[in-house]
Design a protein around this motif. Structure first.
Motif, PDB file in Angstrom:
ATOM      1  N   THR A  45      11.265   9.654   2.065  1.00  0.00           N
ATOM      2  CA  THR A  45      10.302   9.368   1.005  1.00  0.00           C
ATOM      3  C   THR A  45      10.042   7.873   1.010  1.00  0.00           C
ATOM      4  O   THR A  45      10.967   7.078   0.830  1.00  0.00           O
ATOM      5  CB  THR A  45      10.839   9.798  -0.373  1.00  0.00           C
ATOM      6  OG1 THR A  45      11.114  11.207  -0.356  1.00  0.00           O
ATOM      7  CG2 THR A  45       9.815   9.499  -1.455  1.00  0.00           C
ATOM      8  N   LEU A  46       8.800   7.475   1.224  1.00  0.00           N
ATOM      9  CA  LEU A  46       8.430   6.066   1.280  1.00  0.00           C
ATOM     10  C   LEU A  46       7.699   5.691   0.004  1.00  0.00           C
ATOM     11  O   LEU A  46       6.753   6.359  -0.415  1.00  0.00           O
ATOM     12  CB  LEU A  46       7.535   5.800   2.499  1.00  0.00           C
ATOM     13  CG  LEU A  46       8.137   6.164   3.860  1.00  0.00           C
ATOM     14  CD1 LEU A  46       7.117   5.936   4.966  1.00  0.00           C
ATOM     15  CD2 LEU A  46       9.392   5.356   4.140  1.00  0.00           C
ATOM     16  N   GLU A  47       8.132   4.594  -0.630  1.00  0.00           N
ATOM     17  CA  GLU A  47       7.512   4.158  -1.881  1.00  0.00           C
ATOM     18  C   GLU A  47       6.105   3.617  -1.654  1.00  0.00           C
ATOM     19  O   GLU A  47       5.221   3.786  -2.500  1.00  0.00           O
ATOM     20  CB  GLU A  47       8.383   3.107  -2.551  1.00  0.00           C
ATOM     21  CG  GLU A  47       9.745   3.643  -3.009  1.00  0.00           C
ATOM     22  CD  GLU A  47      10.565   2.585  -3.712  1.00  0.00           C
ATOM     23  OE1 GLU A  47      10.095   1.430  -3.816  1.00  0.00           O
ATOM     24  OE2 GLU A  47      11.689   2.915  -4.160  1.00  0.00           O
ATOM     25  N   THR A  48       5.889   2.947  -0.539  1.00  0.00           N
ATOM     26  CA  THR A  48       4.566   2.439  -0.190  1.00  0.00           C
ATOM     27  C   THR A  48       4.239   2.834   1.244  1.00  0.00           C
ATOM     28  O   THR A  48       5.139   3.002   2.073  1.00  0.00           O
ATOM     29  CB  THR A  48       4.500   0.911  -0.321  1.00  0.00           C
ATOM     30  OG1 THR A  48       5.495   0.313   0.534  1.00  0.00           O
ATOM     31  CG2 THR A  48       4.754   0.484  -1.757  1.00  0.00           C
ATOM     32  N   ASP A 167       0.030   7.213   5.178  1.00  0.00           N
ATOM     33  CA  ASP A 167       0.105   7.193   3.724  1.00  0.00           C
ATOM     34  C   ASP A 167       0.738   8.446   3.139  1.00  0.00           C
ATOM     35  O   ASP A 167       0.891   8.539   1.921  1.00  0.00           O
ATOM     36  CB  ASP A 167      -1.285   7.011   3.132  1.00  0.00           C
ATOM     37  CG  ASP A 167      -2.260   8.095   3.565  1.00  0.00           C
ATOM     38  OD1 ASP A 167      -1.991   8.755   4.589  1.00  0.00           O
ATOM     39  OD2 ASP A 167      -3.287   8.279   2.880  1.00  0.00           O
ATOM     40  N   SER A 170       6.313  12.400   5.592  1.00  0.00           N
ATOM     41  CA  SER A 170       7.379  13.168   4.951  1.00  0.00           C
ATOM     42  C   SER A 170       8.628  13.310   5.814  1.00  0.00           C
ATOM     43  O   SER A 170       9.694  13.630   5.298  1.00  0.00           O
ATOM     44  CB  SER A 170       6.886  14.565   4.581  1.00  0.00           C
ATOM     45  OG  SER A 170       6.466  15.275   5.753  1.00  0.00           O
TER      46      SER A 170
END
Length: 320
Positions: A45-48, A167, A170
């Motif tokens: 999970t990437l915040e940005t 963007d 996952s």
């Protein structure tokens, strides 16, 4: 973010992988893996949204006579971007008389596949081949994504003006199947927005001097039964200095635990920890599986030297 996996399938977030041993498959550390579940590897999970993706890895490619037509391996990431959903990255595919390292961009049954072929002349059979790749995401207003791929130190692919989306990532995909030939992966390094050098390599670090409040088991493992219990081991810096020199740069650390699994519902997570100069730091949190063969790795970036790691301790803390 940096992810490091020297070849242990048990460190993946997939229970179908298998670790194999032998310097033929990985001369550096003696372990490699295959993981036959498509578009699986590491849940992330990437915040940005990142702009760059880097990967460096080794691939054992079997003799030509032992291969059949099909996709044998993939390394990259999976994106859920609308219109370009699917796998982005490097793929090894045998088709008829060709064995092609190639790039896939947004592979989905609902949309067109964008595939760039180029056969590398330096490909080695019944041997380990080293790959490095870089993907740059497109900007908001232009199809200006690009990629480069190197094989055994030589550039074999490069392209621009590509629709590369980062963007909605996952997963980190680490895939190698046995269906078309025994292809094994090892020494895997991946990162977002942090460049990986062609010269970087993974080195297994010897550890000793266990400090823990967990319970020692007869088989050499340790059992945690209370949240907050932890285990730390000291890095054997002297052996690394003897092999690489004290001024050699260290760019990342992966803390491994194997086996690492839960036996009930009370303790479900482990947090990677390190301790240096009396100060303890916490890193990533990993969810425990119930499979007794599973392990885990927590990775983080550093900028130090081997000598400066003297006295450093690495380990885990149990939690809920």
């Amino acid at each position: 973010m940096r992810y490091i996996n020297p070849g242990f399938a048990e460190f993946l977030d997939v229970e179908d992988g298998t670790t194999v041993e032998g310097t033929k498959f990985n001369p550096d550390n003696g372990v490699a893996l295959y993981q036959p579940k498509d578009n699986e590897g590491i849940d992330i999970t990437l915040e940005t949204a990142p702009t760059h993706f880097y990967a460096k890895f080794d691939v054992y490619i079997p003799p030509w006579s032992e291969m059949s037509d099909g996709v044998m391996a993939e390394v990259g990431f999976y994106s859920n971007h609308s219109g370009y959903t699917g796998f982005y990255g490097w793929q090894l595919r045998k088709y008829s008389s060709d064995l092609d390292p190639q790039v896939i961009i947004g592979n989905s049954s609902s949309y067109d596949k964008y595939v760039e072929y180029k056969v590398g002349g330096a490909l080695k059979f019944d041997s380990v081949n080293s790959f490095w790749m870089h993907f740059k995401a497109r900007s908001v207003s232009a199809a200006d994504g690009e990629y480069q791929v190197y094989m055994n130190g030589e550039k074999i692919m490069e392209n621009t003006q590509k629709y590369i989306y980062m963007d909605a990532i996952s997963k980190l995909v680490i895939y190698a199947t046995q269906n078309y030939g025994k292809c094994y992966l090892s020494n895997i390094i991946m990162s977002f927005d942090e460049e990986i050098s062609l010269k970087e390599k993974i080195q297994a670090v010897p550890l000793g001097d266990v400090v823990t409040d967990m319970t020692a088991q007869e088989d050499g493992t340790y059992l945690a039964d209370t949240a907050g219990q932890q285990i730390l081991q000291t890095v054997d810096v002297e052996s690394l200095i003897a092999q690489y020199g004290g001024i050699s740069k260290v760019t990342g650390i992966a803390i491994g635990g194997r086996p690492a699994y839960r036996t009930g519902e009370d303790l479900t997570r482990l947090t990677g920890i390190s301790k240096a100069d009396g100060e303890q730091a916490e890193h990533g949190i990993k969810k425990l599986h119930t499979n007794i063969n599973m392990g885990m790795a927590d990775c983080y970036s550093v900028n130090t030297t081997i000598s400066d790691m003297a006295g450093m301790q690495l380990g885990w803390k149990a939690g809920v």
